[in-house]
Scaffold this motif. Structure first.
Motif, mmCIF file in Angstrom:
data_model
loop_
_atom_site.group_PDB
_atom_site.id
_atom_site.type_symbol
_atom_site.label_atom_id
_atom_site.label_comp_id
_atom_site.label_asym_id
_atom_site.label_seq_id
_atom_site.Cartn_x
_atom_site.Cartn_y
_atom_site.Cartn_z
ATOM 1 N N LEU A 1 0.861 -1.193 0.000
ATOM 2 C CA LEU A 1 0.000 0.000 0.000
ATOM 3 C C LEU A 1 0.889 1.230 0.000
ATOM 4 N N ILE A 2 0.528 2.228 -0.782
ATOM 5 C CA ILE A 2 1.184 3.530 -0.739
ATOM 6 C C ILE A 2 0.106 4.588 -0.573
ATOM 7 N N GLU A 3 0.357 5.591 0.272
ATOM 8 C CA GLU A 3 -0.683 6.554 0.635
ATOM 9 C C GLU A 3 -0.058 7.905 0.927
ATOM 10 N N THR A 4 -0.790 8.968 0.624
ATOM 11 C CA THR A 4 -0.395 10.298 1.069
ATOM 12 C C THR A 4 -1.631 11.102 1.440
ATOM 13 N N HIS A 5 -1.442 11.979 2.414
ATOM 14 C CA HIS A 5 -2.482 12.926 2.813
ATOM 15 C C HIS A 5 -1.836 14.301 2.880
ATOM 16 N N GLN A 6 -2.381 15.242 2.096
ATOM 17 C CA GLN A 6 -1.849 16.603 2.026
ATOM 18 C C GLN A 6 -2.939 17.566 2.477
ATOM 19 N N GLN A 7 -2.573 18.468 3.383
ATOM 20 C CA GLN A 7 -3.552 19.402 3.934
ATOM 21 C C GLN A 7 -2.946 20.798 4.012
ATOM 22 N N GLN A 8 -3.664 21.773 3.474
ATOM 23 C CA GLN A 8 -3.244 23.172 3.555
ATOM 24 C C GLN A 8 -4.432 24.046 3.928
ATOM 25 N N ALA A 9 -4.140 25.172 4.552
ATOM 26 C CA ALA A 9 -5.171 26.157 4.880
ATOM 27 C C ALA A 9 -4.507 27.490 5.167
ATOM 28 N N ASP A 10 -5.207 28.556 4.829
ATOM 29 C CA ASP A 10 -4.739 29.895 5.203
ATOM 30 C C ASP A 10 -4.969 30.166 6.681
ATOM 31 N N GLY A 11 -5.906 29.422 7.290
ATOM 32 C CA GLY A 11 -6.226 29.626 8.702
ATOM 33 C C GLY A 11 -7.318 30.667 8.873
ATOM 34 N N PHE A 12 -8.037 30.563 9.988
ATOM 35 C CA PHE A 12 -9.164 31.463 10.220
ATOM 36 C C PHE A 12 -8.819 32.628 11.145
ATOM 37 N N ARG A 13 -7.601 32.651 11.682
ATOM 38 C CA ARG A 13 -7.209 33.759 12.550
ATOM 39 C C ARG A 13 -6.382 34.759 11.747
ATOM 40 N N ILE B 1 -3.872 37.824 11.643
ATOM 41 C CA ILE B 1 -2.835 38.411 12.478
ATOM 42 C C ILE B 1 -2.684 39.886 12.120
ATOM 43 N N ASP B 2 -2.727 40.730 13.117
ATOM 44 C CA ASP B 2 -2.582 42.176 12.894
ATOM 45 C C ASP B 2 -1.319 42.445 12.078
ATOM 46 N N ARG B 3 -1.478 43.164 10.972
ATOM 47 C CA ARG B 3 -0.375 43.631 10.150
ATOM 48 C C ARG B 3 0.446 42.485 9.531
ATOM 49 N N ALA B 4 -0.102 41.252 9.511
ATOM 50 C CA ALA B 4 0.728 40.140 9.044
ATOM 51 C C ALA B 4 -0.046 39.051 8.314
ATOM 52 N N GLY B 5 -1.299 39.235 7.955
ATOM 53 C CA GLY B 5 -2.014 38.194 7.220
ATOM 54 C C GLY B 5 -2.650 37.170 8.136
ATOM 55 N N SER B 6 -2.579 35.885 7.749
ATOM 56 C CA SER B 6 -3.276 34.835 8.495
ATOM 57 C C SER B 6 -2.289 33.750 8.934
#
Length: 728
Positions: free
Chosen positions: A194-206, A208-213
């Motif tokens: 068996l070969i498997e991969t799980h990839q997860q990305q997110a900008d996030g819901f918080r 940050i002041d003056r710095a994005g997420s």
């Protein structure tokens, strides 16, 4: 012809290879699910056990372990980052901080980075790739250890398929969330892979002041191989190898918000924490060998090596949060970035962990004086260590920006190595006294030596303070089940609870020691399953592991603190079933409820805490332990192409320290209660292709679910995602 199966929990510690016998001329894949994988068999187990099956996980397509497990009674889940990256799981009142008081396993092997020397699980398996989750409580936990005060959680990875099979799953949603989960495997009579991969990305819901997420990027890879004996071999046996590797980069911080700022924008994060980030890598090598020497005797051997490296670069400014909550306008201005501030120390919480061991177990089915025994016994030799080298980068906040000033060498407490050597034995016998009455007798032995060495310089040529400890404990247990009829089973059990004290302990510190009782019944009749179990844990020694995430009652953030004697009592209840309607439609229903009452039962040695309180006293409460937890899941299934599921979960407010019951508390001493509703709808375009829409936190309810260590944090807001899954 005999059939052979192996339960996932026994995959590691008990070789139940011959639970139904195996013929050498009839080889079967040993990597299969039974016992806990078979819902019918759940009703005859000698203690409390719960399965979160692959079908349960597919209902909502969760990737957060907190959401996956909240229907399991007796389990407490404290959110932190909103994604379940480093969950806090407690069982039956045992402390949930970093899941450090439960036996945490993947495929039957201890998976916490250093379960004996540093039990807090800052690594957790990628939940989105799990195939099933098993939870055990009561005397049965003595087989798995070393944490028997609460219970065991075993996470089952994707199994090698029979024949050939694969899956591709793609998902995209709000806050920049997207993930890919794909695997492919195949089997022949003597091989499998068996070969498997799980990839997860997110900008996030918080934000940050003056710095994005606060973004997230996590990738996980898994490779399995299997060799099995051919038909006609003298003995049926199997050799498996599992290789796993994962990486994570996530902009996670310990810094929360003041209550006033949270009321204005619960998903804000202060710019002074903009550089905070977790980076980690984890790898596993696991070898399993199973052999059936006869129809009634089998051996299972496992060797494992886990390595985890992490650097959580994060600021600690809890004093500013406290001051701002108290009305200090300068502290608030620093958090807002409108006032310059010196000495912003951002620590490299840099740690390397190694965990390795060998465990051998056997299963022997025999008859003595006409009484059937299903006897399991085993031994595990284990070593783990944690190496901390944690310098601090110094910054100043000038005009709302962080300006680098220099690096401070780590203190001795941040430049240390902890080690643990442990040997454990267990014997577990299920005795069928009559057709209705079964007795379970268990005995576990834990023998461990721990040490910690601190260093006074970066080169580690100047040794500082050191400490060592040796602990040995015999842990007996006894349980029974009595089948009153085909539908109702009574159960009861008592066992000795234990949790090792960690490498920071001094000679004579025993860790957690308790006597745990449970009793109740199961009802299984047609479409209805009902279980109700009362539990009581009498601790003669209660130990809290101190950390920055949750400082101990005396204010310390390293080592441990003895809380003394305590008592935990509660009730677990669950009900489930599926009702068939006209035209093939059906309505599933599952609900669970947990009531818990825990308190210190004897005055402890006096000390003065950081908030000026005296030592713990009889009647003081446990921190971060909800009194009431409830979850219900239902939906409607057309029996054809589409289905819709809803789940609602409730958790009581929680005290953030041990003094809530003394009175004179304010809003900063408690979290808030919360109802969260999740929904998912699936549509099958064909037998192989399905699409889905899921909405986590459907009603967009947010509340303060955590205040440790530095300010208030809320749960994740409403998040909608679309996905597609193709099986081939």
């Amino acid at each position: 012809m005999a059939r052979f199966t192996l339960t996932p929990l026994s995959l590691a510690l008990c070789a139940a290879l011959c639970s139904q016998g195996i013929a050498a001329d009839s080889p079967q894949a040993l990597e299969t699910v039974s016992v806990l994988g078979d819902r019918e068999a759940l009703h005859s187990l000698p203690g409390s056990a719960h399965l979160v099956s692959a079908e349960d996980l597919e209902q909502f397509e969760f990737v957060d372990i907190n959401r996956m497990m909240r229907n399991v009674p007796g389990v407490y889940l404290r959110e932190e980052d909103g994604y379940g990256l480093r969950p806090n799981i407690g069982i039956r009142g045992a402390f949930g901080e970093r899941s450090g008081k439960i036996s945490l396993l993947e495929d039957g092997v201890l998976v916490a980075p250093a379960p004996y020397s540093a039990p807090e699980a800052y690594y957790f398996p990628t939940a989105g790739r799990l195939q099933a989750i098993e939870v055990l409580k009561g005397p049965s936990t003595l087989k798995y250890g070393p944490f028997t005060v609460g219970g065991a959680v075993n996470m089952l990875s994707t199994q090698i398929p029979e024949g050939s099979a694969g899956k591709v799953q793609l998902e995209a949603g709000q806050f920049g969330e997207n993930r890919l989960h794909t695997y492919y495997g195949a089997s022949t009579e003597t091989t499998g892979w068996l070969i498997e991969t799980h990839q997860q990305q997110a900008d996030g819901f918080r934000d940050i002041d003056r710095a994005g997420s606060a973004d997230i990027a996590k990738e996980d890879y898994l490779l399995k191989g299997r060799l099995s004996s051919a038909q006609g071999a003298s003995y049926a046996q199997q050799l498996e190898i599992k290789l796993q590797y994962s990486e994570e980069e996530s902009g996670m911080s310990y810094l929360g918000l003041t209550d006033a700022d949270l009321a204005q924008d619960p998903n804000r994060r202060y710019g002074i924490s903009a550089l905070d980030e977790m980076q980690n890598r984890h790898s596993t090598v696991q070898l399993n060998h199973s052999i059936a020497l006869s129809d009634t005797f089998s051996l299972n051997t496992q060797a494992y090596y886990n390595k985890f490296k992490r650097d959580w670069f994060k600021v600690s400014l809890g004093s500013l949060i406290d001051a701002a909550n108290a009305g200090d306008i300068d502290a608030q201005a620093v958090l807002d970035g409108t006032l310059d501030y010196e000495n912003v120390g951002i620590k490299h919480n840099n740690r390397n962990y190694v965990s390795r061991g060998v465990q051998v177990s056997a299963n022997w089915q025999l008859q003595t004086a006409g009484i059937a025994h299903d006897l399991e016994f085993g031994v595990r030799d284990h070593y783990d260590d944690v190496d901390r080298f944690q310098p601090v980068e110094n910054y100043s906040q000038i005009d709302g920006e962080l300006v680098f000033e220099g690096v401070s060498d780590p203190s001795a407490s941040n430049n240390r190595v902890g080690k643990a050597d442990a040997t454990s034995l267990f014997v577990y016998d299920q005795i069928q006294l009559t057709s209705a009455l079964a007795l379970t007798a268990a005995l576990r032995y834990e023998d461990l030596e721990t040490s910690q060495q601190r260093y006074e310089n970066n080169e580690r040529t100047e040794a500082g303070s050191s400490r060592s400890n040796s602990v040995s404990e015999w842990l007996p247990g006894l349980g029974f089940t009595y089948a009153m009829n085909d539908s109702v089973t009574l159960l009861a059990g008592v066992h000795r609870g234990f949790a090792p004290p960690g490498s920071g302990s001094s000679e004579g510190e025993a860790g957690d020691l308790s006597t745990n009782y449970e009793g109740g019944f199961r009802l299984h009749g047609g479409d209805l399953q009902l279980e109700m179990i009362a539990f009581y844990s009498d601790y003669e020694s209660t130990v809290q592991n101190c950390s920055v995430a949750q400082p101990c009652a005396n204010g310390q953030d390293s080592g441990n603190y003895a809380l003394g004697e305590s008592e935990i009592r509660g009730l677990e209840a669950s009900i489930g079933g599926q009702w068939q309607l006209a035209n093939g439609w059906s309505v599933p229903l599952k609900a669970s409820y947990t009531f818990t009452d825990a308190e210190i039962s004897q005055d402890s040695l006096a000390y003065v805490t950081s908030n000026g309180e005296d030592g713990l006293a009889e009647g003081d409460n446990f921190a971060y332990l909800p009194e009431n937890v409830f979850a219900v899941t239902t939906g409607i299934d057309s029996g054809a192409a589409w289905r819709v599921n809803l789940t609602a979960a409730y958790q009581d407010e929680m005290c953030v320290d041990n003094y809530c019951n003394r009175g004179d508390t304010d809003q900063f001493d408690v979290t808030e209660s919360l109802w969260v509703v999740d929904a998912a709808a699936h549509y099958d375009f064909s037998a192989d292709l399905a699409g889905y829409l899921k909405v986590d936190n459907l009603l967009d309810e947010q509340a303060i679910i955590n205040r440790a260590p530095d300010g208030a944090r809320v749960n994740r807001p409403r998040t909608a995602s679309l996905g597609v899954s193709y099986r081939f």
